[in-house]
Design a protein around this motif. Sequence first.
Motif, PDB file in Angstrom:
ATOM      1  N   ASP A 162      36.259  40.383  33.403  1.00 53.81           N
ATOM      2  CA  ASP A 162      35.630  39.079  33.200  1.00 53.81           C
ATOM      3  C   ASP A 162      34.995  38.578  34.493  1.00 53.81           C
ATOM      4  OD1 ASP A 162      36.170  38.885  30.524  1.00 53.81           O
ATOM      5  OD2 ASP A 162      37.684  37.298  30.699  1.00 53.81           O
ATOM      6  N   SER A 163      35.690  38.774  35.610  1.00 58.89           N
ATOM      7  CA  SER A 163      35.156  38.340  36.895  1.00 58.89           C
ATOM      8  C   SER A 163      33.884  39.101  37.227  1.00 58.89           C
ATOM      9  CB  SER A 163      36.206  38.549  37.992  1.00 58.89           C
ATOM     10  OG  SER A 163      35.797  37.970  39.212  1.00 58.89           O
TER      11      SER A 163
ATOM     12  N   MET B 102      39.225  38.664  47.689  1.00 56.84           N
ATOM     13  CA  MET B 102      39.859  38.462  46.380  1.00 56.84           C
ATOM     14  C   MET B 102      41.367  38.440  46.523  1.00 56.84           C
ATOM     15  SD  MET B 102      39.339  42.247  44.656  1.00 56.84           S
ATOM     16  CE  MET B 102      40.130  43.709  45.354  1.00 56.84           C
TER      17      MET B 102
ATOM     18  N   GLY C 281      41.462  36.096  41.408  1.00 55.74           N
ATOM     19  CA  GLY C 281      40.488  35.201  42.014  1.00 55.74           C
ATOM     20  C   GLY C 281      39.602  35.902  43.017  1.00 55.74           C
TER      21      GLY C 281
ATOM     22  N   MET D 289      39.333  31.984  31.445  1.00 55.62           N
ATOM     23  CA  MET D 289      38.789  31.783  32.787  1.00 55.62           C
ATOM     24  C   MET D 289      38.313  30.349  32.919  1.00 55.62           C
ATOM     25  SD  MET D 289      35.326  34.027  32.424  1.00 55.62           S
ATOM     26  CE  MET D 289      34.263  33.875  30.996  1.00 55.62           C
TER      27      MET D 289
ATOM     28  N   HIS E 294      32.959  30.598  41.958  1.00 57.30           N
ATOM     29  CA  HIS E 294      33.139  31.705  41.016  1.00 57.30           C
ATOM     30  C   HIS E 294      34.375  31.395  40.176  1.00 57.30           C
ATOM     31  CE1 HIS E 294      32.151  35.682  39.583  1.00 57.30           C
ATOM     32  NE2 HIS E 294      33.417  36.055  39.658  1.00 57.30           N
TER      33      HIS E 294
ATOM     34  N   THR F 231      39.957  34.130  36.794  1.00 53.84           N
ATOM     35  CA  THR F 231      40.002  34.850  35.513  1.00 53.84           C
ATOM     36  C   THR F 231      41.346  35.514  35.276  1.00 53.84           C
ATOM     37  OG1 THR F 231      39.163  36.912  36.481  1.00 53.84           O
ATOM     38  CG2 THR F 231      37.525  35.349  35.693  1.00 53.84           C
TER      39      THR F 231
END
Length: 493
Positions: free
Chosen positions: A219-220, A446, A186, A165, A211, A214
């Motif tokens: 992970d996000s 996203m 994303g 990431m 942000h 990833t």
Amino acid sequence: MKFSEYCQYDGLGLAALVRQGEVTPVELLQTAVARLEVLNPQLNACVHTFVKSAEARARKPLPDGPFTGVPFILKDLLDDLAGEPTSLGTGQVRWYPEQNAEIVNRYLQAGLVPFAKSNLPEFGLMITTEPKAFGPAHNPWKAGYSTGGSSGGSAAAVAARIVPMASANDGGGSIRFPAACCGVFGLKPSRGRNPTGPLEAEGWDGAIAGHPITLSVRDSAAMLDCLSGPELGTGFKIPKPTETFLSQLEKPLKPLRIGVSARPMIAAEVSPEAKAALANTVALLKDLGHVVVEAHPEIDAGQMWADFMVVISGHTAAKVNQIKTIWGSKAAASLEPGTLSAAMLGRSFSSADVAQAKEGWHKVRAAMGRYLEEYDMLLTPTLIDEPARHGVIPPTAFEALQMRLGHRLPLGKLLMKSGLLFSLSERVLSRMAFTLMGNVTGLPAMSVPLHWTANGLPLGSQFVGRMLDEGRLLQLARQLENAQPWFDRRPLL
């Protein structure tokens, strides 16, 4: 650590290896640096490295966070690390901050080990990463094609498995767009969810959100747990949810009512490939039990982009003035024609014009509020077409000459009223046809990598949620990730 092993893990997976004593932070860093050294000559994903200081950080006791020891790349805009240069994608500006951006403090507290800065377009203004100062970043899936922008270098580094990431920020699609171009995940959080200060407390009047891009959804989610929460002096006091975003991924997701639209919110032609990608996503959602209904938000597309340009060009003019004051007239004059032209627009508009434009932003937010009363989310394409070849989106040589010759003249209102502004900016604006609304409204959105074109290039599907509803967006993303995994789909590099 061998790369063949390293690339099998996301960030949480690598951190687990560190906690178990199977690998050290230094070994992970050395693997990432070696991967960067091999690939960056062909990708141009990163423009600056600071490996020695990163190794020194990795050898010391690191904060005990969910990502302790994981290598990381910072975007060379807004995500300032004390002592390391920030260039903003420019040729002559090199700013050495004395303090970290607050979001970087939170990255470090999560245990990450940053070691490089990623490539981006000048000032983050373009939807492709092809800066004159550093040269274009190449899409890992196909050389000579755009990574998207403005977080294009970060997305390329993640897609190439240099890091699991990398940091990103999004003022008009700059997380979602490159994530879609590079086939990774994303998330743009809600306005105020993550810090943007102290220097850009409300970047672009709140349009900018930061942000990481990833490989994995988890992970996000885990990073959102680390990053979210108010910062000193913020105008947005958004409390953390009672449950972590990571734990919400384990909860069953009730069937959603999702509105779907392929109608662009800025004048644009949506390609058959983008429509096919959307249709595939709709079919997948229905297979998962969701209700998907064609429904278009009632937004004045022409007014939305015009209002956005009025506000953002003013911020660009202020930034150019700042560069002229600190680095001198020569540095300001060296900026790209598109940047200077945007600054000209900003100088052309009055404070009354800006106030009226912000009222337009509020109308878009109200329209989406009404839409999201009926639907849990909005689904659109992320891109209007597959990633463009290099040279297609930036100004041509003749257009650049026109911009440079005219940037001192107060032509903004004339260009806007005559329609010439959209004509000159169409190659950029049209590609933001589905992403821009999320920045104007501040809604979370996203891009999920669910489709690759016949040309072997990724296309993303965009989901826009209700304000502060990142938890449900991430739940859906995890469901889609399980149903149609993308983690092991890697570019041949």
